[in-house]
Design a protein around this motif. Structure first.
Motif, PDB file in Angstrom:
ATOM      1  N   ILE A  52      23.221 -29.405 -53.506  1.00 38.75           N
ATOM      2  CA  ILE A  52      24.371 -29.183 -54.427  1.00 38.75           C
ATOM      3  C   ILE A  52      23.202 -27.514 -55.491  1.00 38.75           C
ATOM      4  N   ALA A  53      22.310 -28.346 -55.729  1.00 35.07           N
ATOM      5  CA  ALA A  53      21.766 -26.928 -56.148  1.00 35.07           C
ATOM      6  C   ALA A  53      22.041 -25.587 -55.596  1.00 35.07           C
ATOM      7  N   ARG A  54      21.003 -25.722 -53.883  1.00 37.40           N
ATOM      8  CA  ARG A  54      21.480 -24.805 -52.701  1.00 37.40           C
ATOM      9  C   ARG A  54      22.764 -24.168 -52.817  1.00 37.40           C
ATOM     10  N   GLN A  55      23.752 -24.650 -52.910  1.00 39.03           N
ATOM     11  CA  GLN A  55      25.201 -24.694 -52.498  1.00 39.03           C
ATOM     12  C   GLN A  55      24.954 -23.181 -53.833  1.00 39.03           C
ATOM     13  N   LEU A  56      25.049 -23.631 -55.049  1.00 38.77           N
ATOM     14  CA  LEU A  56      25.160 -22.786 -56.115  1.00 38.77           C
ATOM     15  C   LEU A  56      23.853 -21.223 -56.274  1.00 38.77           C
ATOM     16  N   LEU A  57      23.026 -21.391 -55.973  1.00 35.24           N
ATOM     17  CA  LEU A  57      21.904 -20.292 -56.104  1.00 35.24           C
ATOM     18  C   LEU A  57      22.423 -19.407 -54.971  1.00 35.24           C
ATOM     19  N   ALA A  58      23.358 -19.843 -53.443  1.00 39.72           N
ATOM     20  CA  ALA A  58      23.479 -19.409 -52.835  1.00 39.72           C
ATOM     21  C   ALA A  58      25.154 -18.538 -53.027  1.00 39.72           C
TER      22      ALA A  58
END
Length: 388
Positions: free
Chosen positions: A187-193
């Motif tokens: 989820i964190a990777r989704q938001l950072l992207a």
């Protein structure tokens, strides 16, 4: 990042006054609702007619879709065919129905949002005080997929972005995303992207494993005004928020497409699967207010909410809605509706706005979100452009 770490991940934007672009929405001039396959119980039907007559809103009730082999799925098709939402707040869906990929017959959607709204009585409204105003959002299990074999399914990135945008559009600034520990990194990777505009302008996102979210959820003073819970954890979040608030009643529940179009209005209630609820005045009032707002009838939606809030501020409540003082009068749900349409509230104090109706002021700027609405009337009349 260590997936087992109990520390939650916080994504915090800068704090300058937000600059929000005008919101352009295409609306129809008439309030249209689709009838569900099963007709409304008489008490709900009578209550809805009372409220619409009091508001002087001319509603058009469209017929349901043709019967099918899957009757519970027909509600979704009816909404899609008519371009208006199915209105059935007497239908209660349990948050547990979203677990394990969703039970058979769960309506289709991209995400859902249910609302817990209440105001403290006996105290003048003030910034940061005045009760509970929180939205519980979550992806439909049908839009969650596993990135790799053996990994825990997560919602598609577009669905996560749609939920965050919807929360921001309501002026909500503190959002918790509650996940399993094994989902947190993905989820964190989704938001950072994602587009940086999604998480800046004072918006705070806390990505927490369920173990870290439990204490604030149980405290009754959770620091968030929006919670996004994964399907397996929705029931836990719903139960704890209900218990902490003292409300044991159903919440109005909206089902949205990926484009943010409202397709179905029900209630969310404790239990298992789908149930037909007895008359619940707050659920009917709030579900109707939300539907009016989505249809562009903001003035009627706000008037309905204000009438409910003033009646509550006058010390009148319904069973299960909470009574935080010896002066509270607990009445039947039908009596509550009768009092509302008679303008029986004695309180004349201004009431706090409800974020769901987008009337709350943005905290840092002190201004409201600008909106431009294109209202399409009947085919015989020209299109009107209305500023709001």
């Amino acid at each position: 990042m260590d997936q087992t770490s109990p520390q939650s991940l916080m994504v915090t934007g800068s704090r300058p006054a937000p600059v929000l672009a005008p919101v352009l929405t295409v609306l129809t001039s008439r309030f249209r609702l689709v009838q569900p396959e099963q007709p409304a119980p008489e008490a709900w039907s009578d209550g809805l007619a009372q409220l619409l007559a009091w508001l002087k809103v001319d509603a058009e009730f469209l017929p349901p879709a043709r019967p099918s082999r899957l009757p519970r799925m027909a509600e979704w098709r009816a909404a899609s065919g008519h371009g208006a939402p199915v209105f059935a707040p007497w239908t209660g869906w349990s948050p547990a129905a979203f677990q394990h990929g969703g039970i058979a017959g769960l309506p289709q959607a991209h995400y859902v949002a249910s609302y817990l709204i209440d105001h403290n009585r006996g105290a003048a409204p003030a910034a940061g005080q005045g009760g509970t105003d929180i939205v519980l959002m979550g992806p439909h299990p049908g839009v969650c997929t596993a990135e790799d074999a053996g990994s825990v399914p997560i919602p598609r990135a577009a669905v996560m972005r749609a939920m965050i945008r919807a929360a921001r559009a309501e002026g909500r600034e503190r959002i918790a995303i509650i996940v399993h520990a094994r989902q947190r990194n993905a989820i964190a990777r989704q938001l950072l992207a994602a587009d940086k505009g999604l998480t800046r302008d004072g918006l705070t996102l806390d990505i927490l494993a369920i173990e870290d979210a439990l204490p604030p959820l149980m405290s009754g003073a959770a620091p968030w005004d929006a919670v996004i819970a994964m399907p397996e954890l929705r029931s836990t979040a719903f139960t704890l928020l209900s218990h902490a608030s003292g409300s044991q009643r159903a919440w109005p529940m909206l089902w949205f497409t990926g484009e943010g179009t409202l397709r179905l209005v029900t209630s969310e209630a404790a239990g298992e699967g789908m149930t037909r609820l007895p008359l619940d005045a707050p659920a009917l009032i709030h579900a109707l207010a939300l539907s009016l707002h989505e249809a562009g009838l903001g003035r009627a939606a706000w008037r309905l909410h204000e009438a409910w809030a003033r009646l509550r501020d006058s010390g009148v409540t319904t069973a299960g809605q909470g009574g935080d003082g010896p002066y509270v009068s607990i009445v039947e749900d039908s009596a509550f509706l009768d009092m509302l349409v008679r303008d029986a509230a004695v309180s004349k104090r201004p009431q706090r706005p409800w974020r769901a109706l987008k009337n709350a002021k943005i905290a840092n700027s002190g201004s409201q979100i600008p909106q431009l609405r294109v209202v399409t009337s009947n085919l015989a009349t020209p299109t009107q452009v209305k500023g709001r």
